[in-house]
Scaffold this active site. Structure first.
Site, PDB file in Angstrom:
ATOM      1  N   ASP A  58       0.851  -1.187   0.000  1.00 34.80           N
ATOM      2  CA  ASP A  58       0.000   0.000   0.000  1.00 34.80           C
ATOM      3  C   ASP A  58       0.888   1.238   0.000  1.00 34.80           C
ATOM      4  O   ASP A  58       2.112   1.144   0.051  1.00 34.80           O
ATOM      5  CB  ASP A  58      -0.946  -0.017   1.194  1.00 34.80           C
ATOM      6  CG  ASP A  58      -0.215  -0.057   2.523  1.00 34.80           C
ATOM      7  OD1 ASP A  58       1.006   0.188   2.553  1.00 34.80           O
ATOM      8  OD2 ASP A  58      -0.862  -0.336   3.545  1.00 34.80           O
ATOM      9  N   ASP A  61      -7.954  -7.277   0.856  1.00 32.53           N
ATOM     10  CA  ASP A  61      -6.958  -7.538   1.895  1.00 32.53           C
ATOM     11  C   ASP A  61      -7.534  -7.053   3.212  1.00 32.53           C
ATOM     12  O   ASP A  61      -8.363  -6.135   3.239  1.00 32.53           O
ATOM     13  CB  ASP A  61      -5.639  -6.805   1.617  1.00 32.53           C
ATOM     14  CG  ASP A  61      -5.695  -5.357   2.079  1.00 32.53           C
ATOM     15  OD1 ASP A  61      -5.285  -5.071   3.217  1.00 32.53           O
ATOM     16  OD2 ASP A  61      -6.187  -4.494   1.316  1.00 32.53           O
ATOM     17  N   CYS A  92     -14.217 -28.851   8.538  1.00 38.85           N
ATOM     18  CA  CYS A  92     -13.140 -27.967   8.112  1.00 38.85           C
ATOM     19  C   CYS A  92     -11.864 -28.783   7.948  1.00 38.85           C
ATOM     20  O   CYS A  92     -11.515 -29.585   8.820  1.00 38.85           O
ATOM     21  CB  CYS A  92     -12.933 -26.847   9.135  1.00 38.85           C
ATOM     22  SG  CYS A  92     -11.548 -25.750   8.736  1.00 38.85           S
ATOM     23  N   CYS A 150      -8.732 -27.510   7.634  1.00 42.58           N
ATOM     24  CA  CYS A 150      -7.493 -26.825   8.005  1.00 42.58           C
ATOM     25  C   CYS A 150      -6.716 -27.674   9.014  1.00 42.58           C
ATOM     26  O   CYS A 150      -7.265 -28.573   9.664  1.00 42.58           O
ATOM     27  CB  CYS A 150      -7.791 -25.434   8.583  1.00 42.58           C
ATOM     28  SG  CYS A 150      -8.330 -25.408  10.309  1.00 42.58           S
ATOM     29  N   CYS A 189      -8.234 -27.669  12.658  1.00 45.84           N
ATOM     30  CA  CYS A 189      -9.447 -28.462  12.887  1.00 45.84           C
ATOM     31  C   CYS A 189      -9.201 -29.960  12.735  1.00 45.84           C
ATOM     32  O   CYS A 189      -9.883 -30.777  13.355  1.00 45.84           O
ATOM     33  CB  CYS A 189     -10.555 -28.009  11.937  1.00 45.84           C
ATOM     34  SG  CYS A 189     -11.273 -26.414  12.385  1.00 45.84           S
ATOM     35  N   HIS A 224      -6.502 -21.297  11.133  1.00 50.80           N
ATOM     36  CA  HIS A 224      -7.916 -21.571  10.859  1.00 50.80           C
ATOM     37  C   HIS A 224      -8.579 -20.390  10.155  1.00 50.80           C
ATOM     38  O   HIS A 224      -9.289 -20.571   9.149  1.00 50.80           O
ATOM     39  CB  HIS A 224      -8.678 -21.888  12.148  1.00 50.80           C
ATOM     40  CG  HIS A 224     -10.162 -21.986  11.919  1.00 50.80           C
ATOM     41  ND1 HIS A 224     -10.761 -23.126  11.435  1.00 50.80           N
ATOM     42  CD2 HIS A 224     -11.154 -21.055  12.053  1.00 50.80           C
ATOM     43  CE1 HIS A 224     -12.061 -22.906  11.287  1.00 50.80           C
ATOM     44  NE2 HIS A 224     -12.320 -21.657  11.657  1.00 50.80           N
TER      45      HIS A 224
END
Length: 391
Positions: A92, A265, A303, A305, A308, A334
């Site tokens: 940015d 973002d 989930c 991930c 999890c 997560h």
């Protein structure tokens, strides 16, 4: 070197998929980009980000200018080498961060004079200096220097800031020399549709490679943000990527993709993870709550991930309550998985023609944080920042 290709659209909404080709690989859109403010996504390694499916990260010009300095990063080979990340990077302009330093900065036509929140040293961000810093950092996509207006602001002030942002965009274009970086302009105009249209049309006339949408999600109600966004996007070039800056909650991904946004973002998933808040398909879960003391279930059934698949709510609660670093890592994994997977599901649904039903299902089952709670959280963060900046 830079090319944006729209691959599919949705007949019932403004949603679309595409690919933005960069020197460090493609960004498939709609895309969520994790934020690595200080050249790192907090608690995670570049390898873990790749495993989560991130194709691009965002780093912060203001913070990296102050520490360690863009010249240092340039001498060490640029951001990609410095942080060990070989995929795309966006930086940015630092405009939003300087905007947040209301008590430490002065704005004039030349730029923004401000004092560092770290040590009180004085700095000037002009369009030319920001281009120099961003070229030193070496990101694939860099943002023009803009003046971000707070909410609420008068139409007169928003017009003044918008006109200055346009003049600064032209100065940025003249100062920008690296052809391996794509310079994006930033549409401003507060919450005033006529100003947003004027800004979008003027910047489109500059024929930049892409366009950010700034000055939203700065305190206005969500319904107002979505309305202003919808009226803004309709005046932006169809052939260029549209990047909604600093926005990225689950509901925002759905609602803003439906309105034609390509890139997002936000620090939200990593910031709330460090406080024990976790995304689920029905809303946020506060893992600190006593009800999870001996709960053996994962954060969310189904989930995939790492968190999890291996750990229980009870264990995560224990780690967060004990202030263990592993807890911060697991909750961050997560939350980023949740958003990156959500973006992937949206990308798959648009060409399949199922995005409207996916959006309807999400709206029916997900409970967002309300505007009052968001405002209170924002005020608390601002107060904490002001206390840290009293120098």
């Amino acid at each position: 070197m830079f090319e944006f290709v729209v691959e599919s659209t949705c007949s019932d909404t403004s949603a679309r998929t595409g690919v933005l080709f960069t020197p460090h690989g493609p960004i498939h859109t709609p895309a969520f980009m994790p934020v690595g403010t200080q050249a790192t996504v907090k608690t995670l390694s570049p390898h873990e980000l790749k495993e989560l499916g991130a194709e691009c990260v965002l780093s912060n010009t203001y913070h990296l200018h102050l520490r360690p300095g863009s010249e240092v990063i340039a001498r060490l080979g640029g951001l990609h080498r410095f942080m060990g990340w070989d995929r795309a990077i966006v930086t940015d302009s630092g405009g939003f961060q300087v905007f947040s330093l209301a008590h430490l900065r002065k704005i004039n036509e030349d730029g923004i004079q401000f004092r560092s929140h770290l040590d009180g040293s004085e700095h000037l961000f002009s369009p030319e200096r920001v281009m120099e810093i961003e070229e030193n950092l070496g990101a694939d996509i860099i943002m023009a220097f803009d003046e971000c207006t707070p909410y609420p602001s008068t139409p007169e002030y928003c017009l003044q800031a918008m006109d200055r942002t346009h003049r600064w965009a032209v100065r940025c274009m003249k100062a920008h020399t690296r052809r391996d970086q794509a310079l994006f302009g930033i549409v401003q105009g507060g919450v005033y549709p006529e100003l947003r249209e004027q800004s979008a049309r003027l910047l489109a006339g500059l024929d930049l490679p892409g366009y950010g949408i700034g000055g939203l999600s700065v305190g206005e109600p969500k319904v107002l943000m979505y309305s202003v966004l919808e009226q803004t996007v309709r005046h932006m070039p169809v052939s260029k990527p549209r990047y909604l800056m600093g926005v990225g909650s689950p509901e925002d991904l759905f609602e803003c993709v439906a309105r034609g946004v390509d890139m997002f973002d936000c620090v939200l998933p990593t910031r709330i993870a460090r406080n024990g808040a976790l995304f689920t398909s029905t809303g946020r879960m506060n893992i600190r709550n006593a009800c999870y003391l001996d709960d053996d279930a994962p954060v969310e059934e189904g989930c995939r991930c790492y968190t999890c698949r291996h750990f229980s709510r009870a264990y995560l609660r224990h780690l967060i309550k004990s202030e263990e670093v592993l807890g911060l890592r697991l909750t961050t994994i997560h939350n980023l998985h949740f958003l990156l997977e959500l973006a992937a599901r949206i990308r798959a649904a648009i060409p399949a023609g199922t995005f409207p039903s996916l959006l309807a299902d999400f709206r029916a089952h997900y409970t967002p944080v309300d505007d009052e709670a968001r405002a209170a959280n924002r005020a608390a963060r601002a107060a904490a920042f002001r206390r840290s900046a009293e120098i």
